[in-house]
Design a protein around this motif. Structure first.
Motif, PDB file in Angstrom:
ATOM      1  N   PRO A   1      59.147  18.359  30.670  1.00  0.00           N
ATOM      2  CA  PRO A   1      58.949  17.184  29.941  1.00  0.00           C
ATOM      3  C   PRO A   1      58.921  15.858  30.816  1.00  0.00           C
ATOM      4  CG  PRO A   1      59.336  18.137  28.297  1.00  0.00           C
ATOM      5  CD  PRO A   1      59.516  19.823  30.142  1.00  0.00           C
ATOM      6  N   GLU A   2      60.006  15.937  31.230  1.00  0.00           N
ATOM      7  CA  GLU A   2      61.014  14.299  32.374  1.00  0.00           C
ATOM      8  C   GLU A   2      60.146  14.543  33.590  1.00  0.00           C
ATOM      9  OE1 GLU A   2      62.453  17.623  30.773  1.00  0.00           O
ATOM     10  OE2 GLU A   2      62.836  16.490  28.975  1.00  0.00           O
ATOM     11  N   ALA A   3      59.784  15.552  33.877  1.00  0.00           N
ATOM     12  CA  ALA A   3      58.728  15.415  35.367  1.00  0.00           C
ATOM     13  C   ALA A   3      57.644  14.012  35.575  1.00  0.00           C
ATOM     14  CB  ALA A   3      58.671  16.820  35.800  1.00  0.00           C
ATOM     15  N   GLY A   4      57.887  13.741  34.981  1.00  0.00           N
ATOM     16  CA  GLY A   4      56.569  12.798  34.730  1.00  0.00           C
ATOM     17  C   GLY A   4      56.379  12.044  36.590  1.00  0.00           C
ATOM     18  N   ASP A   5      57.856  11.364  36.336  1.00  0.00           N
ATOM     19  CA  ASP A   5      57.899  10.697  37.167  1.00  0.00           C
ATOM     20  C   ASP A   5      57.946  11.171  38.794  1.00  0.00           C
ATOM     21  OD1 ASP A   5      57.998   8.534  36.788  1.00  0.00           O
ATOM     22  OD2 ASP A   5      60.494   8.189  36.117  1.00  0.00           O
TER      23      ASP A   5
ATOM     24  N   LYS B   1      58.967  24.010  28.251  1.00  0.00           N
ATOM     25  CA  LYS B   1      60.316  23.148  27.833  1.00  0.00           C
ATOM     26  C   LYS B   1      60.044  21.672  26.951  1.00  0.00           C
ATOM     27  CE  LYS B   1      63.911  23.996  31.271  1.00  0.00           C
ATOM     28  NZ  LYS B   1      65.592  23.376  32.032  1.00  0.00           N
TER      29      LYS B   1
ATOM     30  N   ARG C   1      60.588  19.423  24.045  1.00  0.00           N
ATOM     31  CA  ARG C   1      61.390  18.849  24.569  1.00  0.00           C
ATOM     32  C   ARG C   1      60.733  17.808  24.098  1.00  0.00           C
ATOM     33  NH1 ARG C   1      65.816  20.257  29.549  1.00  0.00           N
ATOM     34  NH2 ARG C   1      64.172  18.937  30.447  1.00  0.00           N
TER      35      ARG C   1
ATOM     36  N   GLY D   1      57.476  14.887  24.906  1.00  0.00           N
ATOM     37  CA  GLY D   1      57.164  14.308  26.369  1.00  0.00           C
ATOM     38  C   GLY D   1      56.154  15.074  26.500  1.00  0.00           C
TER      39      GLY D   1
ATOM     40  N   LEU E   1      52.772  14.397  29.511  1.00  0.00           N
ATOM     41  CA  LEU E   1      52.363  14.948  30.852  1.00  0.00           C
ATOM     42  C   LEU E   1      51.436  15.921  30.380  1.00  0.00           C
ATOM     43  CD1 LEU E   1      53.510  14.810  33.762  1.00  0.00           C
ATOM     44  CD2 LEU E   1      55.257  17.181  32.685  1.00  0.00           C
TER      45      LEU E   1
END
Ligand SMILES: Nc1nc2c(ncn2[C@@H]2O[C@H](COP(=O)(O)OP(=O)(O)OP(=O)(O)O)[C@@H](O)[C@H]2O)c(=O)[nH]1
Ligand SMILES: [Mg+2]
Length: 334
Positions: A171-175, A195, A198, A200, A204
């Motif tokens: 999910p945090e991989a947006g950037d 994941k 979590r 986000g 994404l």
């Protein structure tokens, strides 16, 4: 050597794991022996379906692969796994992470897991991986799964030789996807936002879908985007189904044949280019006409383009080339 190799291949075909392990080692080491080994296994290749799983470090690739193995085993398929880590200097045995993540399958005779790390000589890791896939293929595995950490050109190159490319993100991989190799996004057939427990994940998924919407796509396959929680075994069954849909789409439209033919062609040219490059460097490193021309070019006495063109049209160059070729007892060394 050849009779020994044939024996080894025969043992591997009978399902002896040690024989497969030894063949993989030979193939990984490159050189004349690897060429012979690839020749010996060639007639047994082409039967396996190859899946690539890539993505940023720690995204949950091994956990996903572990679940996929279980699903393929339940479907009665044998599985070969290549876990590739280009950043690690270790090779041979399994990495600790893979061992832990795929532990349940290490004793299953229908599963063979191999870890691979060192950059090879000429052609490096991609060539080693491609050759290892063929050895696994020849050992009559139905499915081969190649896991690589998606960080650069190596992964894009490796993923070009698999049939279905799965990119695992978090999910945090947006950037990260903005900076991620555009090539990797281009070759992805399936995106898994892992994941998803979590926050986000949904966002994404939307971003990826929007991005894919703008991208050019083949009429027979629209890259799929899905959420998963590999650790909790959520969504991997869907991934399993979509991989099979992709396989059907590839096979149904004869795209698989075309894709594989293009791949063989590419590898042929790449190997020729790499080997010719090695030979050329040796040639210029040694006293002779070509080396003399190089010196002139370096000293600015001659235009590099003009010099290269002249050398290529010159009979002396070919003579030096053949002589250098003769000095190499082991074709394919390196
Ligand atoms: N919260 C959460 N954690 C997960 C999930 N899937 C995997 N993990 C955890 O993420 C960590 C990394 O998992 P791996 O499967 O080793 O990831 P990887 O992508 O193979 O890692 P590298 O090969 O080192 O790049 C482990 O601690 C897993 O337990 C998930 O769905 N949710
Ligand atoms: Mg891993």
């Amino acid at each position: 050597m050849s009779a020994q190799l044939d024996q080894l291949v025969e043992k591997m075909r009978r399902g002896e794991r040690r024989a497969l392990g030894r063949l993989l080692t030979i193939v990984e080491q490159g050189g004349a022996q690897a060429v012979q080994a690839l020749e010996a296994v060639h007639r047994y290749t082409g039967g396996a379906y190859v899946i690539g799983v890539t993505g940023p470090p720690g995204a949950g690739k091994s956990t996903t692969v572990d679940r996929l193995i279980a699903l393929y085993r339940a479907a009665g398929k044998s599985v070969g796994v290549l876990a590739v880590d280009p950043t690690s200097p270790f090779t041979g045995g399994a990495f600790l992470g893979d061992r832990i993540r795929m532990q349940q399958h290490f004793l299953d005779s229908g599963v063979f897991i191999r870890s691979m790390a060192t950059r090879g000589g000429v052609g490096g890791l991609p060539r080693m991986v491609k050759a290892s896939i063929r050895a696994l293929d020849a050992s009559a595995k139905d499915i081969i799964i190649v896991e690589t950490v998606g960080v650069g050109q190596t992964e894009v190159e490796v993923m070009q030789v698999v049939d279905t490319v799965v990119v695992v993100l978090v999910p945090e991989a947006g950037d990260a996807i903005q900076t991620m190799k555009a090539g990797l996004l281009e070759i992805a057939d399936i995106f898994v936002v892992n994941k998803a427990d979590r926050p986000g994940a949904g966002r994404l998924v939307s971003e990826l879908e929007a991005m894919l919407h703008m991208a050019e796509k083949a009429p027979w396959w629209q890259p799929a985007v899905m959420e998963a929680q590999a650790l909790n075994d959520v969504g991997v069954d869907q991934l399993f189904r979509v991989i099979q849909e992709h396989e059907q789409a590839l096979k149904g439209s004869s795209n698989l044949t075309r894709k594989r033919r293009e791949r063989q062609r590419q590898e042929f040219f790449t190997t020729l280019e790499e080997e010719a490059g090695v030979l050329l460097k040796r040639l210029t490193a040694r006293e002779g006409e070509v080396a003399a021309v190089l010196t002139k070019v370096e000293q600015g006495e001659e235009d590099p383009y003009v010099a290269a063109a002249r050398v290529l049209s010159d009979g002396a160059f070919l003579r030096d080339w053949m002589a250098e070729r003769g000095r190499r007892p082991n074709a394919g060394d390196g």
